[in-house]
Scaffold this active site. Sequence first.
Site, PDB file in Angstrom:
ATOM      1  N   GLY A 170       0.903  10.990  -3.145  1.00  0.00           N
ATOM      2  CA  GLY A 170       1.543   9.819  -3.038  1.00  0.00           C
ATOM      3  C   GLY A 170       0.979   8.738  -4.134  1.00  0.00           C
ATOM      4  O   GLY A 170      -0.310   8.992  -4.652  1.00  0.00           O
ATOM      5  N   ARG A 171       1.185   7.659  -4.507  1.00  0.00           N
ATOM      6  CA  ARG A 171       0.706   6.520  -5.157  1.00  0.00           C
ATOM      7  C   ARG A 171      -0.785   6.295  -4.779  1.00  0.00           C
ATOM      8  O   ARG A 171      -1.604   6.390  -5.715  1.00  0.00           O
ATOM      9  CB  ARG A 171       1.487   5.263  -5.095  1.00  0.00           C
ATOM     10  N   THR A 201       0.409   1.500   6.449  1.00  0.00           N
ATOM     11  CA  THR A 201       1.023   0.168   7.164  1.00  0.00           C
ATOM     12  C   THR A 201       2.466   0.645   7.755  1.00  0.00           C
ATOM     13  O   THR A 201       3.097   1.892   7.907  1.00  0.00           O
ATOM     14  CB  THR A 201       1.399  -0.807   6.159  1.00  0.00           C
ATOM     15  N   HIS A 207       6.433  -7.369  -2.780  1.00  0.00           N
ATOM     16  CA  HIS A 207       5.760  -6.111  -3.218  1.00  0.00           C
ATOM     17  C   HIS A 207       6.830  -5.457  -3.806  1.00  0.00           C
ATOM     18  O   HIS A 207       7.942  -5.594  -4.178  1.00  0.00           O
ATOM     19  CB  HIS A 207       5.477  -5.193  -1.835  1.00  0.00           C
ATOM     20  N   LYS A 250       8.324  -0.266  -1.653  1.00  0.00           N
ATOM     21  CA  LYS A 250       8.212  -0.610  -0.162  1.00  0.00           C
ATOM     22  C   LYS A 250       9.048  -0.298   0.553  1.00  0.00           C
ATOM     23  O   LYS A 250       9.775  -0.803   0.575  1.00  0.00           O
ATOM     24  CB  LYS A 250       7.279  -1.630  -0.102  1.00  0.00           C
TER      25      LYS A 250
HETATM   26  P1  NAD Z   1       3.837   7.001  -1.333  1.00  0.00           P
HETATM   27  O1  NAD Z   1       4.917   7.250  -0.479  1.00  0.00           O
HETATM   28  O2  NAD Z   1       3.612   6.869  -2.660  1.00  0.00           O
HETATM   29  O3  NAD Z   1       2.902   8.306  -0.696  1.00  0.00           O
HETATM   30  C1  NAD Z   1       2.736   8.505   0.731  1.00  0.00           C
HETATM   31  C2  NAD Z   1       2.503  10.157   0.609  1.00  0.00           C
HETATM   32  O4  NAD Z   1       2.140  10.557   1.916  1.00  0.00           O
HETATM   33  C3  NAD Z   1       3.369  11.009  -0.171  1.00  0.00           C
HETATM   34  O5  NAD Z   1       2.823  11.613  -0.914  1.00  0.00           O
HETATM   35  C4  NAD Z   1       4.015  11.758   1.104  1.00  0.00           C
HETATM   36  O6  NAD Z   1       4.334  13.128   0.777  1.00  0.00           O
HETATM   37  C5  NAD Z   1       2.880  11.839   2.053  1.00  0.00           C
HETATM   38  N1  NAD Z   1       3.039  12.315   3.335  1.00  0.00           N
HETATM   39  C6  NAD Z   1       4.128  11.720   4.219  1.00  0.00           C
HETATM   40  N2  NAD Z   1       4.122  12.474   5.318  1.00  0.00           N
HETATM   41  C7  NAD Z   1       2.818  13.233   5.395  1.00  0.00           C
HETATM   42  C8  NAD Z   1       2.335  14.190   6.220  1.00  0.00           C
HETATM   43  N3  NAD Z   1       3.096  14.455   7.445  1.00  0.00           N
HETATM   44  N4  NAD Z   1       1.400  15.099   5.702  1.00  0.00           N
HETATM   45  C9  NAD Z   1       0.616  14.591   4.365  1.00  0.00           C
HETATM   46  N5  NAD Z   1       1.374  13.557   3.617  1.00  0.00           N
HETATM   47  C10 NAD Z   1       2.329  13.328   4.130  1.00  0.00           C
HETATM   48  O7  NAD Z   1       3.278   5.761  -0.620  1.00  0.00           O
HETATM   49  P2  NAD Z   1       2.181   4.859  -0.977  1.00  0.00           P
HETATM   50  O8  NAD Z   1       2.520   3.658  -1.935  1.00  0.00           O
HETATM   51  O9  NAD Z   1       1.045   5.583  -1.492  1.00  0.00           O
HETATM   52  O10 NAD Z   1       1.439   4.289   0.383  1.00  0.00           O
HETATM   53  C11 NAD Z   1       1.340   4.965   1.564  1.00  0.00           C
HETATM   54  C12 NAD Z   1       1.196   4.164   2.467  1.00  0.00           C
HETATM   55  O11 NAD Z   1      -0.138   3.214   2.410  1.00  0.00           O
HETATM   56  C13 NAD Z   1       2.153   2.809   2.822  1.00  0.00           C
HETATM   57  O12 NAD Z   1       2.141   2.845   4.317  1.00  0.00           O
HETATM   58  C14 NAD Z   1       1.733   1.689   2.136  1.00  0.00           C
HETATM   59  O13 NAD Z   1       2.309   0.548   2.875  1.00  0.00           O
HETATM   60  C15 NAD Z   1       0.166   1.812   2.687  1.00  0.00           C
HETATM   61  N6  NAD Z   1      -0.722   1.060   1.665  1.00  0.00           N
HETATM   62  C16 NAD Z   1      -1.549   0.344   2.187  1.00  0.00           C
HETATM   63  C17 NAD Z   1      -2.498  -0.292   1.308  1.00  0.00           C
HETATM   64  C18 NAD Z   1      -3.877  -0.713   1.964  1.00  0.00           C
HETATM   65  O14 NAD Z   1      -4.641  -1.347   1.276  1.00  0.00           O
HETATM   66  N7  NAD Z   1      -4.214  -0.431   3.199  1.00  0.00           N
HETATM   67  C19 NAD Z   1      -2.400  -0.282  -0.017  1.00  0.00           C
HETATM   68  C20 NAD Z   1      -1.159   0.259  -0.510  1.00  0.00           C
HETATM   69  C21 NAD Z   1      -0.246   0.985   0.176  1.00  0.00           C
END
Ligand code: NAD
Length: 269
Positions: free
Chosen positions: A10-11, A102, A158, A162
């Site tokens: 993921g990102r 989140t 955002h 998102k």
């Molecule tokens: P994204 O969609 O790019 O990445 C999520 C990743 O999780 C994907 O690669 C997906 O395949 C993987 N995934 C989903 N289900 C899974 C599973 N069962 N097992 C293994 N991998 C799995 O999203 P993102 O932008 O990286 O954000 C992910 C989460 O983090 C979101 O909830 C986002 O809101 C949150 N976030 C939090 C912060 C923080 O500071 N806490 C910052 C940025 C993003």
Amino acid sequence: MRLGVVGAGGRMGRMIIRQLAEEAATGVTLVGAVDRPEAPGLGLDAALMAGCGQPIGVRVGDDPVPLFADADAVIDFTSPAATVAHARLAAQGKTVHVVGTTGLADADEDALGLAARHCPVVYAPNMSVGVTLLLALVETVAAALPAEDFDIEIQEMHHRHKVDAPSGTALGLGRAAAAGRNTGLEAVRTLSRVGQTGERETGTIGFATSRGGAVVGDHTVVFAGDYERVELVHKAADRKAFAAGALRAARWAYGKPPGLYSMRDVLGI
Ligand code: NAD
């Protein structure tokens, strides 16, 4: 410390793997990277998949069970359902679980609380130093400015990808503001407004959400009075802010007793 990353493709997962390469001197080694079975990067070297120049000999897999058993700490930016499943594995393995996901429902947060009886869990909807400081400031300002005189509104924007709203950070800021006024957010929140809403009710905390482009994360907390307005603003310029915070949280929690911790605990704010 032996570190694992779930949601590695993921990102945020890729950013954490890149950040880890920059922080090699801190003694943290990536021992596993996991994503969904259908994720595009599966089977690739984790470092190459994340955009680092050199391979590290760790392939992206799809089974979190051995990862949680083997690693000292696992960083988790995935989905609420995945995070709840991972929390059980962290409890079994007594593994540090750093959760940035989140959109968790109350029941999901309860599951983190249960796991935290067995392992250290750091859960923060925003892992940046700046937002952690902002949370403390918002609580202080909300306590200083009376609800009869100052209305609190929380605005966030955002990127277009998102999937949850309002952002976890906006809700966290709302909780901090409510805590400053000795109440719970659930009792005072107005999550959206549309149509004939009537006048604003004194003491409520309003939310407004914008989505678009590549915005990493902007948050503004407005304290609006009759004669003046205070605004506390945070703008994240790069996801590195969250990745560096998550790695700091993992290093901080390693060796701590079981418990549910926040970034305010990690930074001592
Ligand atoms: P994204 O969609 O790019 O990445 C999520 C990743 O999780 C994907 O690669 C997906 O395949 C993987 N995934 C989903 N289900 C899974 C599973 N069962 N097992 C293994 N991998 C799995 O999203 P993102 O932008 O990286 O954000 C992910 C989460 O983090 C979101 O909830 C986002 O809101 C949150 N976030 C939090 C912060 C923080 O500071 N806490 C910052 C940025 C993003």
